[in-house]
Design an enzyme around this catalytic site. Structure first.
Site, PDB file in Angstrom:
ATOM      1  CG  HIS A  51      -3.227  -3.673   3.455  1.00 21.94           C
ATOM      2  ND1 HIS A  51      -2.310  -3.001   4.240  1.00 21.94           N
ATOM      3  CD2 HIS A  51      -3.874  -2.716   2.744  1.00 21.94           C
ATOM      4  CE1 HIS A  51      -2.411  -1.695   4.030  1.00 21.94           C
ATOM      5  NE2 HIS A  51      -3.354  -1.495   3.122  1.00 21.94           N
ATOM      6  CB  CYS A  66      -0.973  -0.034   1.178  1.00 21.44           C
ATOM      7  SG  CYS A  66      -2.332   1.153   1.035  1.00 21.44           S
ATOM      8  CD  GLU A  75      -0.518  -5.505   5.998  1.00 20.77           C
ATOM      9  OE1 GLU A  75      -1.251  -4.498   6.136  1.00 20.77           O
ATOM     10  OE2 GLU A  75      -0.112  -5.889   4.882  1.00 20.77           O
TER      11      GLU A  75
END
Length: 276
Positions: free
Chosen positions: A236, A106, A238
């Protein structure tokens, strides 16, 4: 004697995903995941040379002034490390030349493209050729997306993804654009797009909103360099390393591991096999 595998996650000036990224690195197999403020690196208290995997995380660097991540890109390109005559960009160059890994997510992806680290044609990692700009919708997008993988991509991070993965996006400036037709043609011909926004069956790239949440050129959600060791993506990984992070986890029978974990596990396996 086996050495310690070390990941570094840079924080400061507006990042907000460092804890999640560090957790992903640890459960994926890294022995250490160090969260370091950018000031610690510029003060020479921490050096990139001591790590194997650099994480540039999501957030709102410098409040997105001058455009997303542009202020941080300028800072990293020109800052000098304290008590040395070395520019921080020299540490970054040495990190890349040593065959180590960099993942930008991002805001971290925005930082990589604006520094020129991606696509990094012909080992030129500091000349900008692509950008990420305001979403075509004109609004911040927070939603989950299907991402079709390219099995021919050299990306270390997406190895083993047979069809695609499902990850969240949350950004206002994720529209991918190239400086020329020549650049986009080369990116595509060299398979430097590991992930594209797609339909839910991972068959066709998505051109329309909301499957393509930002209007990215050629449906590009992520980009890697020719070595596959540097990669950036707007979604994302994570944020989906365990099934309880899935938006339908109470209604669907899901595997324990989330789709995003494979990127970090591939990184850990690469480090153990190639850098130690």
């Amino acid at each position: 004697m086996q050495k310690t595998t070390r990941a570094i996650i840079i924080t400061g000036n507006g990042t907000n995903c460092e804890m999640e990224a560090a957790h992903a690195c640890r459960i994926a197999g890294f022995d250490e995941a160090v969260i370091a403020h950018i000031a610690d690196i510029l003060s020479n208290e921490i050096r990139l040379d001591d790590f194997h995997f650099l994480n540039l995380t999501g957030g709102f660097l410098d409040g997105d002034d001058l455009g997303s991540a542009k202020a941080q890109a300028n800072r990293l390109q020109h800052a000098t490390v304290a008590e040395t005559d070395e520019k921080l960009v020299e540490q970054l160059q040495r990190f890349i030349e040593a065959g180590k890994l960099i993942l930008g997510v991002c805001n971290g992806f925005q930082l990589m493209v604006k520094m020129g680290m991606l696509p990094g044609f012909d080992n030129d990692y500091f000349s900008q050729k692509v950008t990420l700009t305001h979403n075509e919708s004109g609004r911040f997008q927070d939603r989950w997306c299907y991402l079709k993988a390219d099995p021919l991509s050299p990306s270390i991070f997406t190895k083993g993804i047979e069809q695609g993965i499902y990850l969240p996006v949350r950004h206002g400036e994720g529209k991918f654009l190239c400086d020329s037709q020549e650049t986009i043609n080369r990116i595509e011909s060299e398979h430097l797009v590991p992930l594209k926004y797609s339909d839910e069956k991972y068959i066709a790239p998505a051109t329309d909103f909301p499957a393509n949440p930002n209007g990215s050129q050629n449906s590009i959600a992520g980009l890697c360099d020719q070595t596959g060791r540097l990669m950036g993506l707007m979604p994302h990984p994570e944020a989906f390393v365990h099934y309880t992070q899935h938006p339908r986890w109470t209604r669907e029978n899901l595997p324990e591991e989330g789709d995003g974990l494979i990127l970090y596990r591939n990184a850990a396996n690469f480090v153990k096999s190639n850098l130690l």
